[in-house]
Design a protein around this motif. Structure first.
Motif, mmCIF file in Angstrom:
data_model
loop_
_atom_site.group_PDB
_atom_site.id
_atom_site.type_symbol
_atom_site.label_atom_id
_atom_site.label_comp_id
_atom_site.label_asym_id
_atom_site.label_seq_id
_atom_site.Cartn_x
_atom_site.Cartn_y
_atom_site.Cartn_z
ATOM 1 N N MET A 1 -7.783 4.491 25.189
ATOM 2 C CA MET A 1 -8.489 3.273 24.756
ATOM 3 C C MET A 1 -8.023 2.918 23.346
ATOM 4 S SD MET A 1 -12.552 2.826 24.429
ATOM 5 C CE MET A 1 -12.993 2.927 22.732
ATOM 6 N N SER A 2 -7.453 1.753 23.153
ATOM 7 C CA SER A 2 -6.965 1.406 21.816
ATOM 8 C C SER A 2 -8.111 0.844 21.002
ATOM 9 C CB SER A 2 -5.824 0.377 21.937
ATOM 10 O OG SER A 2 -6.355 -0.886 22.221
ATOM 11 N N LEU A 3 -8.096 1.185 19.739
ATOM 12 C CA LEU A 3 -9.219 0.805 18.885
ATOM 13 C C LEU A 3 -9.090 -0.611 18.337
ATOM 14 C CD1 LEU A 3 -9.756 4.161 16.947
ATOM 15 C CD2 LEU A 3 -11.122 3.208 18.805
ATOM 16 N N ASN A 4 -7.896 -1.138 18.412
ATOM 17 C CA ASN A 4 -7.678 -2.524 17.979
ATOM 18 C C ASN A 4 -8.172 -2.790 16.550
ATOM 19 O OD1 ASN A 4 -6.433 -4.834 18.777
ATOM 20 N ND2 ASN A 4 -8.282 -5.786 19.584
ATOM 21 N N LEU A 5 -7.799 -1.859 15.695
ATOM 22 C CA LEU A 5 -8.225 -1.996 14.298
ATOM 23 C C LEU A 5 -7.441 -3.124 13.630
ATOM 24 C CD1 LEU A 5 -8.263 1.779 13.363
ATOM 25 C CD2 LEU A 5 -10.268 0.308 13.615
ATOM 26 N N PRO A 6 -8.031 -3.772 12.655
ATOM 27 C CA PRO A 6 -7.279 -4.830 11.959
ATOM 28 C C PRO A 6 -6.062 -4.230 11.238
ATOM 29 C CG PRO A 6 -9.351 -4.369 10.821
ATOM 30 C CD PRO A 6 -9.369 -3.577 12.077
ATOM 31 N N GLN A 7 -4.936 -4.932 11.301
ATOM 32 C CA GLN A 7 -3.698 -4.454 10.680
ATOM 33 C C GLN A 7 -3.818 -4.586 9.163
ATOM 34 O OE1 GLN A 7 -0.022 -5.654 12.151
ATOM 35 N NE2 GLN A 7 -0.382 -4.384 13.936
ATOM 36 N N GLU A 8 -3.126 -3.677 8.514
ATOM 37 C CA GLU A 8 -3.105 -3.707 7.042
ATOM 38 C C GLU A 8 -2.430 -5.005 6.610
ATOM 39 O OE1 GLU A 8 -2.152 -0.212 3.942
ATOM 40 O OE2 GLU A 8 -0.390 -1.106 4.861
ATOM 41 N N ARG A 9 -3.066 -5.691 5.675
ATOM 42 C CA ARG A 9 -2.475 -6.939 5.214
ATOM 43 C C ARG A 9 -1.695 -6.680 3.931
ATOM 44 N NH1 ARG A 9 -7.216 -11.210 5.056
ATOM 45 N NH2 ARG A 9 -8.409 -9.347 4.543
ATOM 46 N N VAL A 10 -0.452 -7.074 3.959
ATOM 47 C CA VAL A 10 0.374 -6.892 2.766
ATOM 48 C C VAL A 10 0.927 -8.234 2.343
ATOM 49 C CG1 VAL A 10 1.070 -4.523 3.318
ATOM 50 C CG2 VAL A 10 2.455 -6.421 4.128
ATOM 51 N N PHE A 11 1.176 -8.338 1.084
ATOM 52 C CA PHE A 11 1.874 -9.528 0.609
ATOM 53 C C PHE A 11 2.940 -9.094 -0.383
ATOM 54 C CE2 PHE A 11 0.518 -10.260 -3.770
ATOM 55 C CZ PHE A 11 -0.586 -9.440 -3.889
ATOM 56 N N ALA A 12 3.966 -9.879 -0.444
ATOM 57 C CA ALA A 12 5.100 -9.546 -1.300
ATOM 58 C C ALA A 12 5.026 -10.366 -2.572
ATOM 59 C CB ALA A 12 6.406 -9.838 -0.578
ATOM 60 N N ALA A 13 5.284 -9.712 -3.660
ATOM 61 C CA ALA A 13 5.318 -10.416 -4.947
ATOM 62 C C ALA A 13 6.400 -9.794 -5.812
ATOM 63 C CB ALA A 13 3.961 -10.300 -5.636
ATOM 64 N N SER A 14 6.682 -10.480 -6.878
ATOM 65 C CA SER A 14 7.715 -9.991 -7.785
ATOM 66 C C SER A 14 7.223 -8.723 -8.483
ATOM 67 C CB SER A 14 8.010 -11.086 -8.812
ATOM 68 O OG SER A 14 9.060 -10.713 -9.624
ATOM 69 N N PRO A 15 7.992 -7.668 -8.480
ATOM 70 C CA PRO A 15 7.550 -6.436 -9.134
ATOM 71 C C PRO A 15 7.627 -6.562 -10.652
ATOM 72 C CG PRO A 15 9.773 -6.167 -8.297
ATOM 73 C CD PRO A 15 9.345 -7.534 -7.903
ATOM 74 N N PRO A 16 6.941 -5.683 -11.356
ATOM 75 C CA PRO A 16 7.018 -5.726 -12.825
ATOM 76 C C PRO A 16 8.457 -5.521 -13.286
ATOM 77 C CG PRO A 16 5.350 -4.154 -12.084
ATOM 78 C CD PRO A 16 6.054 -4.615 -10.883
ATOM 79 N N LEU A 17 8.790 -6.185 -14.395
ATOM 80 C CA LEU A 17 10.171 -6.106 -14.901
ATOM 81 C C LEU A 17 10.577 -4.685 -15.248
ATOM 82 C CD1 LEU A 17 10.714 -9.235 -17.178
ATOM 83 C CD2 LEU A 17 11.704 -8.717 -14.954
ATOM 84 N N TRP A 18 9.646 -3.909 -15.778
ATOM 85 C CA TRP A 18 9.995 -2.535 -16.185
ATOM 86 C C TRP A 18 10.417 -1.720 -14.970
ATOM 87 C CZ3 TRP A 18 7.763 1.799 -14.221
ATOM 88 C CH2 TRP A 18 6.479 1.675 -13.621
ATOM 89 N N LYS A 19 9.776 -1.985 -13.815
ATOM 90 C CA LYS A 19 10.141 -1.249 -12.597
ATOM 91 C C LYS A 19 11.558 -1.604 -12.173
ATOM 92 C CE LYS A 19 6.143 0.077 -9.879
ATOM 93 N NZ LYS A 19 5.441 -0.023 -8.606
ATOM 94 N N ARG A 20 11.870 -2.882 -12.230
ATOM 95 C CA ARG A 20 13.211 -3.317 -11.830
ATOM 96 C C ARG A 20 14.255 -2.722 -12.755
ATOM 97 N NH1 ARG A 20 13.438 -9.671 -10.416
ATOM 98 N NH2 ARG A 20 15.573 -9.011 -9.947
ATOM 99 N N PHE A 21 13.938 -2.689 -14.045
ATOM 100 C CA PHE A 21 14.877 -2.168 -15.034
ATOM 101 C C PHE A 21 15.102 -0.672 -14.835
ATOM 102 C CE2 PHE A 21 17.309 -1.992 -18.748
ATOM 103 C CZ PHE A 21 16.869 -0.963 -19.562
ATOM 104 N N VAL A 22 14.028 0.084 -14.676
ATOM 105 C CA VAL A 22 14.160 1.541 -14.514
ATOM 106 C C VAL A 22 14.838 1.869 -13.183
ATOM 107 C CG1 VAL A 22 12.919 3.730 -14.441
ATOM 108 C CG2 VAL A 22 12.171 1.960 -15.994
ATOM 109 N N ALA A 23 14.518 1.087 -12.132
ATOM 110 C CA ALA A 23 15.180 1.297 -10.828
ATOM 111 C C ALA A 23 16.686 1.050 -10.969
ATOM 112 C CB ALA A 23 14.587 0.358 -9.779
ATOM 113 N N PHE A 24 17.041 0.028 -11.749
ATOM 114 C CA PHE A 24 18.449 -0.285 -11.978
ATOM 115 C C PHE A 24 19.133 0.844 -12.727
ATOM 116 C CE2 PHE A 24 22.107 -2.799 -12.182
ATOM 117 C CZ PHE A 24 22.598 -2.884 -13.476
ATOM 118 N N LEU A 25 18.434 1.390 -13.730
ATOM 119 C CA LEU A 25 18.991 2.516 -14.481
ATOM 120 C C LEU A 25 19.213 3.719 -13.562
ATOM 121 C CD1 LEU A 25 17.094 2.590 -17.906
ATOM 122 C CD2 LEU A 25 19.444 1.912 -17.462
ATOM 123 N N ALA A 26 18.253 3.955 -12.672
ATOM 124 C CA ALA A 26 18.388 5.076 -11.734
ATOM 125 C C ALA A 26 19.621 4.875 -10.840
ATOM 126 C CB ALA A 26 17.123 5.202 -10.874
#
Lengths: 160, 297
Positions: A1-26
């Motif tokens: 029996m499937s529970l038919n739970l509501p799906q997780e709602r996600v939205f995409a947005a621009s990440p913080p600049l520091w994250k992009r910078f550190v990811a780039f450094l990595a």
């Protein structure tokens, strides 16, 4: 029996600049370890050591051509690194570590090459790198010029 | 979910490996195309590393091949920008012909030549060093060993133990002298000893002439004995104790200029250029001795 739970709602947005910078450094760190090491033998052999590089280049302008080839090869491999991984997996290892990814409007490889062309360390492509930085700082959505041209964007998914 | 994550990281590793291989390929190609390793300068450094031979080499053997070294010396001699040639020696010696070829090439140059002996510069390598204008060695360098060796292993007893016999079929009584499958007769031993003494004589004469030593002086030194650098200086087999700085210092004083060294090396093939991007420093060279082969070691 499937529970038919509501799906997780996600939205995409621009990440913080520091994250992009550190990811780039990595990513740069990974690039240097993987593709930088084979070139480390070639460059000192040409110039006799990094310390005397400028003096040497003035004395031997013909070597500048060879050094340009090294930079071109390095840049090409860097473009491939970013493009292939962002196209196949949506993110490079640096981005994965910080939970950010790349999203494109088209499912083709060419936009991912286009967005990473500034990684080519030769004229005129490296100028794009500087323009990209300016665009990130002035735009509200923090998109680079190369992202606008390639119709891709760097996003972070947030769950509601 | 775990499977997806695992597949992602496998993809990352595969891509990184592919890029690494491409990087090695490109760096080898660029190295080859640019002739990296020979930039501008006025002092040519010619390395002589490993056993000195007339042939062999290749990217895994670590031998100093005389033909290649002679070519580098001649290239440096022909280059008007080069004012001096510095031989960087780290060799136990090698074949007499190969050593003589290099020594002769040094003698033919019109430029100032300096030998810089590092860990080892014995026998044939010392013959080469003696042909230069000035020798610099570290106090702990091993040098000298002015002698000839033709020793080999005699397997005749072992063959007998295994009931293996050597069938001697020769035209000319000395044709198989020195084969390791039978004992040397006294006459044959004298015959070989005479050859070795001849080679030794040529070696001694060359060193005596190069180092301005008298016959009696060289006879005392040429017993095959090796000398540490500090001992060699006392008996005038080397001129100065030191390293690269002292060797270049001699060039600068003699020619009244600032020395800018440039390394003259054998040009690598594409495969060698690619492999040298990843390989670590070579270990000691392997030398195969089959039968009897006189070497200066």
């Amino acid at each position: 029996m499937s529970l038919n739970l509501p799906q997780e709602r996600v939205f995409a947005a621009s990440p913080p600049l520091w994250k992009r910078f550190v990811a780039f450094l990595a990513d740069l760190f990974i690039l240097d370890a993987v593709i930088g090491s084979p070139f480390q033998r070639v460059v000192p052999a040409m110039t006799g050591g990094f310390g005397d590089t400028m003096e040497f280049l003035n004395a031997r302008p013909d070597i500048a051509v060879s050094l340009s080839l090294v930079m071109l090869a390095y840049g090409l491999l860097a473009v491939l690194y970013f493009s292939i991984l962002e196209y196949r997996l949506g993110a490079t290892p640096g981005k994965m570590l910080f939970g950010i990814s790349v999203r494109g409007e088209e499912q083709r490889f060419s936009p991912y090459i286009l967005r990473n062309l500034p990684m080519l360390l030769i004229f005129p492509f490296f100028i794009l790198l500087f323009i990209d930085v300016v665009y990130i700082l002035v735009r509200k959505d923090s998109r680079r010029l190369s992202e606008l041209i390639s119709r891709t964007s760097t996003v972070q998914y947030y769950a509601l | 979910m775990k499977q997806v994550k695992k597949r992602r990281w496998v993809t990352v590793v595969v891509v990184l490996l592919a890029l690494f291989v491409l990087a090695i390929f490109f760096s080898g190609l660029i190295s080859l195309a640019s002739g990296a390793g020979r930039g501008a300068g006025n002092v040519a450094i010619v390395p002589i590393k490993g056993v000195i031979l007339t042939s062999g080499g290749g990217f895994m053997q670590g031998a100093a091949v005389s033909g290649e070294i002679v070519q580098q010396i001649e290239d440096a001699d022909a280059n008007p920008d080069i004012r001096a040639i510095l031989l960087e020696i780290d060799s136990p010696g090698g074949a007499p012909v190969a050593s003589n070829e290099i020594a002769t090439a040094i003698g033919r140059t019109n430029k100032t030549t300096v030998a810089w002996i590092r860990e080892s510069g014995t026998s044939g390598a010392y013959w080469i060093a003696s042909a230069t204008d000035y020798i610099v060695a570290d106090p702990l360098s091993i040098t000298g060993s002015i002698g000839v060796i033709g020793s080999y292993l005699d397997f005749s007893g072992l063959l007998t133990d295994f009931n293996v016999s050597y069938e001697r079929l020769v035209g000319g009584q000395y044709k198989d002298v020195g084969v390791p499958y039978r004992k040397l007769s006294a006459e044959e031993k004298r015959y070989l000893q005479k050859k070795i003494d001849l080679m030794h004589g040529v070696f001694k004469d060359a060193v005596a002439k190069n180092r301005h030593l008298s016959r009696s002086e060289i006879d005392v030194l040429a017993t095959g004995e090796f000398f540490l650098g500090m001992e060699a200086k006392n008996v005038r087999l080397v001129d100065e104790l030191g390293g690269k700085r002292e060797a270049l210092g001699y060039v600068e004083r003699t020619l009244n200029m600032t020395a800018v060294p440039v390394v003259y090396e054998r040009e690598s093939s594409l495969i060698e250029s690619i492999l040298s991007s990843v390989e670590s420093k070579f270990g000691a060279p392997k030398v195969q001795v089959s039968g009897m082969k006189a070497t200066l070691q």
